[in-house]
Enzyme design. Structure first.
Site, PDB file in Angstrom:
ATOM      1  N   SER A 281       0.843  -1.197   0.000  1.00  0.00           N
ATOM      2  CA  SER A 281       0.000   0.000   0.000  1.00  0.00           C
ATOM      3  C   SER A 281       0.872   1.238   0.000  1.00  0.00           C
ATOM      4  CB  SER A 281      -0.917   0.030   1.231  1.00  0.00           C
ATOM      5  OG  SER A 281      -1.884  -0.992   1.181  1.00  0.00           O
ATOM      6  N   SER A 319      -2.781  -3.878  -3.423  1.00  0.00           N
ATOM      7  CA  SER A 319      -2.219  -2.617  -2.927  1.00  0.00           C
ATOM      8  C   SER A 319      -3.330  -1.616  -2.642  1.00  0.00           C
ATOM      9  CB  SER A 319      -1.246  -2.033  -3.956  1.00  0.00           C
ATOM     10  OG  SER A 319      -0.599  -0.887  -3.439  1.00  0.00           O
ATOM     11  N   ASP A 321      -3.928   2.082  -2.552  1.00  0.00           N
ATOM     12  CA  ASP A 321      -3.276   3.306  -3.027  1.00  0.00           C
ATOM     13  C   ASP A 321      -4.221   4.486  -2.835  1.00  0.00           C
ATOM     14  OD1 ASP A 321      -1.352   1.516  -3.795  1.00  0.00           O
ATOM     15  OD2 ASP A 321      -1.843   1.566  -5.919  1.00  0.00           O
TER      16      ASP A 321
END
Length: 403
Positions: A281, A319, A321
């Site tokens: 992340s 992830s 983001d």
């Protein structure tokens, strides 16, 4: 006499512990002394000049506080707090917006933030399983502030990345005291980078990640506004620095085993390594003194993904983001109990330079998070800092002059 012997023994244990602590601190300090920011390696993305500190705190009145938690051989985490101004944020709110590049994460307070287009608390960054503890501690801290006695709702904004490799994340080690210390210790001036605060246990591109920051100042003809960025990096991909394929040259990048297995047998193959998919992340916080409302701040926040893409991220499935942007300009502040808001803000046509500054500052902040990070061991693992001597060689090889 017996008591005296016990005292001597206890003192000996204390002295040994103190010596070990000193050596650990000295080693960390020595590592930090050997690190370098991107510009010291000749990497200066974009065309606009940075602010005096090349940090998010170049935006006037923005403050950053950090608490690093390193306990025993397992806890490696922390808290990073970003305060848009030094007043009561609940009473004097700033316009803000959150952009989600890939939503595999937890970002407390995000729905109200985007619904109302404003921040009423500082922004906290921490580890995944500590989000709710951090939110609770910040809510309690806010409710204790002056002129908050009648407040019955608070929207703490907390982002996270998962540092469960180096950190015993299941113990949820972030305490209310750590949160309060980060909030109350927030200051302007230089911002510590690398393996500190919420970046203590993070990993980026297979190397030690952490906290990074950068800024840009627009020319007077473009408004003279300042844009500052702070990142918490814990993501992956195929690292490139100013276009140089650093990840490939160092032999550490996403999907390298899958790719190497299809190359001729003479090609290097990283057998035995897990095939990293670029998961993790990243949290990006963008501050500006340009008078921008929440609608255009959402556009600014979305440009963070372009800066991340330049570094080699593809926003993988695993992830989270997130990019949050806010404006500190007095002309767009929102008093909590005002019956109407009369603001003066930049028109759409004036946004392009702010977009450019944001993309460039995000890119550089990511590099700073990597280059300033130090090797960290914890929770039975060690993650190395990216080797700057090799980075310098690669930059030279690809025509990027590093001193």
């Amino acid at each position: 006499m017996r008591m005296k012997r016990m005292d001597t023994f206890a003192f000996g244990r204390f002295a040994a512990f103190a010596a070990l602590a000193f050596l650990s601190t000295a080693s960390t300090f020595a590592q930090a002394q050997q690190r370098a920011r991107a510009r010291e390696l000749g990497v200066a993305p974009g065309i606009f000049a940075p602010g005096k500190l090349n940090a998010i705190t170049d935006v006037a009145d923005v403050r950053v506080g950090q608490v690093t938690l390193q306990e025993g051989d397992k806890v490696r985490t922390g808290v990073t707090a970003v305060l848009p101004h030094g007043g009561n944020l609940y009473r004097s709110r700033v316009p803000a917006a959150l952009h989600v590049g890939n939503g595999f994460g937890k970002f407390a307070g995000s729905t109200q933030l985007n619904e109302l287009g404003e921040l009423e608390t500082p922004v906290l960054l921490t580890c995944t399983l500590c989000v709710w503890k951090a939110a609770d501690a910040m809510a309690a801290w806010m409710l204790e502030q002056p002129d908050m006695q009648q407040v019955r709702s608070i929207n703490p904004v907390v982002g996270e990345t998962n540092d469960g490799g180096l950190n015993d994340i299941r113990s949820r080690p972030v305490t209310a005291k750590a949160v309060r210390d980060a909030l109350e210790g927030a200051r302007g001036g230089p911002v510590e980078e690398g393996s500190v605060g919420a970046g203590t246990g993070t990993v980026a591109f297979g190397w030690k990640g952490g906290i990074g920051t950068s800024s840009r100042v627009l020319p007077a003809s473009l408004g003279g506004w300042t844009v500052g960025v702070l990142v918490q990096t814990n993501f992956g991909g195929v690292l490139q620095v100013a276009g140089a394929p650093v990840g490939r040259e160092l032999g550490r990048y996403s999907f390298q085993n899958a790719v190497a297995s299809e190359l001729p047998s003479s090609a290097p193959f990283a057998s035995g390594l897990a095939d990293d998919r670029g998961d993790g992340s990243v949290i990006v916080v963008i501050a500006t003194d340009a008078p921008i409302g929440d609608r255009n701040l959402a556009r600014v926040a979305s440009r963070a993904m372009m800066g991340l893409g330049r570094t080699g991220s593809s926003a993988s499935n695993g992830s989270g983001d997130y990019a949050l942007a806010f404006s500190t300009a007095a002309s767009v502040r929102r008093a909590f109990d005002a019956p109407r808001h009369t603001t003066t803000e930049l028109a759409n046509e004036e946004m392009s330079a702010v977009f450019q500054a944001s993309v460039d500052a995000v890119e550089e902040a990511v590099y700073n998070s990597l280059f300033m990070a130090t090797t960290v061991s914890g929770n039975g693992q060690t993650v190395e800092a990216i080797p700057l001597d090799r980075v310098r060689e690669i930059l030279e090889k690809y025509g990027i002059r590093a001193p």
